[in-house]
Motif scaffolding. Structure first.
Motif, mmCIF file in Angstrom:
data_model
loop_
_atom_site.group_PDB
_atom_site.id
_atom_site.type_symbol
_atom_site.label_atom_id
_atom_site.label_comp_id
_atom_site.label_asym_id
_atom_site.label_seq_id
_atom_site.Cartn_x
_atom_site.Cartn_y
_atom_site.Cartn_z
ATOM 1 N N GLY A 1 0.833 -1.213 0.000
ATOM 2 C CA GLY A 1 0.000 0.000 0.000
ATOM 3 C C GLY A 1 0.858 1.251 0.000
ATOM 4 N N VAL A 2 1.955 1.202 0.744
ATOM 5 C CA VAL A 2 2.891 2.333 0.774
ATOM 6 C C VAL A 2 3.431 2.586 -0.637
ATOM 7 C CG1 VAL A 2 5.173 3.082 1.587
ATOM 8 C CG2 VAL A 2 3.572 2.009 3.196
ATOM 9 N N THR A 3 3.830 1.530 -1.310
ATOM 10 C CA THR A 3 4.440 1.678 -2.632
ATOM 11 C C THR A 3 3.453 2.259 -3.649
ATOM 12 O OG1 THR A 3 5.896 -0.175 -2.132
ATOM 13 C CG2 THR A 3 5.679 0.426 -4.449
ATOM 14 N N VAL A 4 2.235 1.724 -3.644
ATOM 15 C CA VAL A 4 1.223 2.219 -4.583
ATOM 16 C C VAL A 4 0.887 3.680 -4.287
ATOM 17 C CG1 VAL A 4 -1.192 1.976 -5.295
ATOM 18 C CG2 VAL A 4 0.250 -0.062 -5.024
ATOM 19 N N ALA A 5 0.702 3.990 -3.007
ATOM 20 C CA ALA A 5 0.337 5.361 -2.636
ATOM 21 C C ALA A 5 1.460 6.347 -2.945
ATOM 22 C CB ALA A 5 -0.034 5.410 -1.151
ATOM 23 N N VAL A 6 2.689 5.915 -2.728
ATOM 24 C CA VAL A 6 3.826 6.803 -3.045
ATOM 25 C C VAL A 6 3.926 7.012 -4.557
ATOM 26 C CG1 VAL A 6 6.359 6.882 -3.132
ATOM 27 C CG2 VAL A 6 5.203 6.498 -0.954
ATOM 28 N N ALA A 7 3.687 5.952 -5.319
ATOM 29 C CA ALA A 7 3.715 6.110 -6.784
ATOM 30 C C ALA A 7 2.694 7.163 -7.213
ATOM 31 C CB ALA A 7 3.422 4.770 -7.464
ATOM 32 N N LYS A 8 1.500 7.078 -6.633
ATOM 33 C CA LYS A 8 0.442 8.048 -6.957
ATOM 34 C C LYS A 8 0.900 9.467 -6.611
ATOM 35 C CE LYS A 8 -4.482 8.780 -6.063
ATOM 36 N NZ LYS A 8 -5.696 8.254 -5.411
ATOM 37 N N LYS A 9 1.515 9.603 -5.451
ATOM 38 C CA LYS A 9 1.974 10.919 -5.005
ATOM 39 C C LYS A 9 3.087 11.459 -5.911
ATOM 40 C CE LYS A 9 3.385 13.208 -0.736
ATOM 41 N NZ LYS A 9 3.496 13.010 0.732
ATOM 42 N N LEU A 10 4.027 10.590 -6.254
ATOM 43 C CA LEU A 10 5.144 11.020 -7.103
ATOM 44 C C LEU A 10 4.669 11.424 -8.493
ATOM 45 C CD1 LEU A 10 7.798 8.300 -6.121
ATOM 46 C CD2 LEU A 10 7.913 10.747 -5.575
ATOM 47 N N LEU A 11 3.602 10.763 -8.960
ATOM 48 C CA LEU A 11 3.012 11.144 -10.255
ATOM 49 C C LEU A 11 2.385 12.526 -10.150
ATOM 50 C CD1 LEU A 11 1.438 7.728 -11.206
ATOM 51 C CD2 LEU A 11 2.975 9.038 -12.701
#
Lengths: 419, 419
Positions: free
Chosen positions: B360-370
């Motif tokens: 969940g951390v990885t997916v959420a961070v990807a969203k944020k970085l986008l």
């Protein structure tokens, strides 16, 4: 024939080499569609094929999933290109430690906890969802208390289908979460599993939905054949001499037999003899009871066992499972819940595989059949583990825990006698 | 050099093409053994190799596990013949649904929940246990609060080694069960994770045991390279343009980079540029904080997040992770616990993958970085899911549940507006 709510006509090649549905009782044939009961005699329908010659090389060059056997399943040739979980091709584990403990010469565990949602249900759902897609269903459903609910909700999410999963409202929160997290519709029904099932049959008769284990059941059930295919291929293209399968509805056991037979007929393996054994928990052992009684009819029981995923008191394929076991010279036995827990622990301790209760049933029954001389310790044997211990923690919680609890000092460690 | 409690001298070929341990700080070389800190400067030791030319065909013809890359790991050539869980070769999922939701052109999820005990820790433990065997250890141990404990206990059971796993005594019963079920020694320590870790370092200094993440750490850490190898091979032998990895100790991120670099050097892939991104939970984000501050030093924090498997307040490889991210042009970001839960749900809803909190951390961070423009939506991107949601049900329990609860009648179903 009745095409139950099939929204659109099917396309050529939609079901690969499957040519019809055939009644398992009277043999009447029907066209492929969303039907599951014979119009003549109400017997269950099964998929029949016109299978071309296949080579091992053809299969080996396929995807590392159940779709490597697409030519033997009711799915289109391009099935692997559709979005899905791509289940199967799970590990066949050479279980040398367990073999030593049980006194068996050559033992393997087919470990289906490695599937995407960690049970063999991902296989049957994979085939059912392909059929749903080909028949034009955009909503898929099921009645379930666990593994099937997980598998349908997850696979539908990936496939872009709507899912409507029905469960008893008193289901443990953990099992609700592992289905609800995929974001489909989850309907909690105030009743037991029988109530849920009955409601689903009504819904299937009225809504244009594909229920994987009701109106898509003939396709769904074919997915279990892949367990048999994989075992044979992973053994280096030969059939094992003995296989022990857990029995819930009895479908898995009969389909493993069907898979072995088909491989022999297709010339992919030599059609060597094999024996199929069934495993039940004593608290829900209608098929084992019928086997012992020499009966053809399976008398329904009210389940009372920790092996919930096997707790079907009135198993639809029970009589067919009896047929297979008797024809091949196998047996069906049952074990107590205490033995189930010991079976889980034995498999975990020897092979590092944490099985759900159904796996514990299979291991414990294998042990019992060996003690009774029904399972031959010198014959190559495969045990089927169909699910994951992470889903049934409660079963082992009372008997498993820390070896010691100590203060955070080296002195305490030394005094505890752990070195 | 100090060979910490290595019971027997090692055999030729015991570590394959590995030739030495080398200090990551001062570069001093030491012979291969159970050592992890440089005698000169106390820097961490890393395995170095003399790798022969390898071909794609050679690797492709290997086992469907991390052992297909045995020539690039500190393991003997016959490693796959030894009893073990044979982790790795997990699915690289084309995440088209998630890509659409995030507005990314080409997105993949490397799904390590498919490993034997459902986390990427099976990879590192696999390599560590091979080293233990080669060094003559018959007991292996670790300090852990979850995934690593499961992986060590399970792998040791299969390998026929004794395991001694240390956990905090206040660990949830569920996590205790999933380790204890394998039958090894499980020591509950009355203290927090830091206390447990400290005790293990003391034990490692005194007992002839191989602690996978202490005196076997250089070997252990190499197992993470296989994530990078598999991603590249599964993409058809090329490097992705962007990869997002969760950061706990920081080791996984640095080893994925090492794996990519090695593949390029070995001529197995073209050495195309790639960016490595790191993901942390805000409640334990020392590396993300250092990244934002432009600092080289990672200041320890006291973890407070639901992402327990990432909750290392003083990450050993934090500075190296910073190096990799900066060198490749990536970034490290963190997300709140609410965003973690939303990340889990987003991945489950779109791809049918139920990740643990780290995923969940990885997916959420990807969203944020986008959203921040740091991750390029037009570049091929791989997200690493390192674990399984079944192990962290509590994280989503408060926000996930039935859509509706109804009486067991068709009438009730119709009135609920679910059709």
């Amino acid at each position: 024939m009745t095409l139950l709510n099939a929204p659109t006509p099917t396309l050529a090649g939609a079901f690969g080499n499957a040519v019809a549905l055939s009644c398992r009782e009277c043999g009447t044939r029907f066209e492929l569609g969303a039907a599951y009961a014979c119009e003549e005699c109400f017997g269950p329908l099964e998929v029949v094929y016109d299978v071309p010659r296949l080579t091992r090389e053809h299969i080996e060059s396929g995807p590392q999933s159940i779709w490597r056997y697409r030519d033997l399943l009711p799915v289109p040739a391009d099935v692997a290109a559709h979005p899905g979980l791509h289940p199967g091709w799970t590990k066949l584990v050479k279980a040398d430690n367990l073999a030593r403990e049980l006194g068996v010469k050559s033992l393997w565990v087919k470990d289906d906890s490695g599937n995407p949602t960690h049970s063999f249900k991902d296989r049957v759902v994979g085939v059912a969802l392909s059929a749903a897609r080909q028949l034009g269903f955009t909503t898929v459903g099921c009645a379930s208390t666990g593994n099937l609910a997980n598998a349908v909700a997850a696979a539908a999410a990936r496939a872009g289908l709507r899912s409507v999963v029905f469960v008893p409202s008193n289901l443990e929160a953990g099992k609700t979460i592992t289905t609800a997290v995929y974001g489909g519709t989850l309907v909690a029904v105030e009743g037991n599993y029988d109530d849920v099932n009955r409601l689903c049959s009504e819904v299937a008769g009225d809504q244009p939905w594909g229920f994987v284990n009701i109106n898509l059941r003939p396709y769904y059930a074919e997915g279990s054949k892949t367990v048999g295919y994989e075992v044979a291929e992973q053994l280096g293209w030969h059939l094992p001499e003995q296989v022990v399968a857990p029995v819930a509805s009895g479908s898995l056991l009969t389909k493993v037999d069907k898979g072995f037979t088909e491989l022999g007929k297709a010339g992919l393996v030599e059609a060597t003899p094999y024996k199929v054994f069934g495993a039940q928990a004593t608290g829900c052992s209608p098929v084992a009871q019928a086997f012992r009684a020499g009966a053809d009819i399976v008398k329904p029981v009210r389940p009372d066992t920790i092996a919930k995923s096997l707790a079907i008191g009135n198993p639809a394929d029970g009589p067919y499972a009896l047929d297979v076991v008797r024809r091949t010279g196998g047996a069906i036995a049952d074990v107590s819940d205490d033995e189930v827990v010991e079976g889980i622990r034995l498999l975990a301790r020897t092979e590092g595989i944490f099985a759900e209760t159904a796996g514990g049933v299979t291991v414990a029954v294998a042990k019992k059949l060996l003690a009774e001389g029904l399972l031959d310790p010198d014959a190559e044997t495969v045990l089927l583990n169909t699910g994951d211990g992470l889903k049934t923690l409660d079963a082992v919680a009372p008997v498993v825990g820390p070896t010691a609890t100590i203060a955070p000092s080296y002195d305490a460690f030394q005094k505890a006698g752990l070195a």
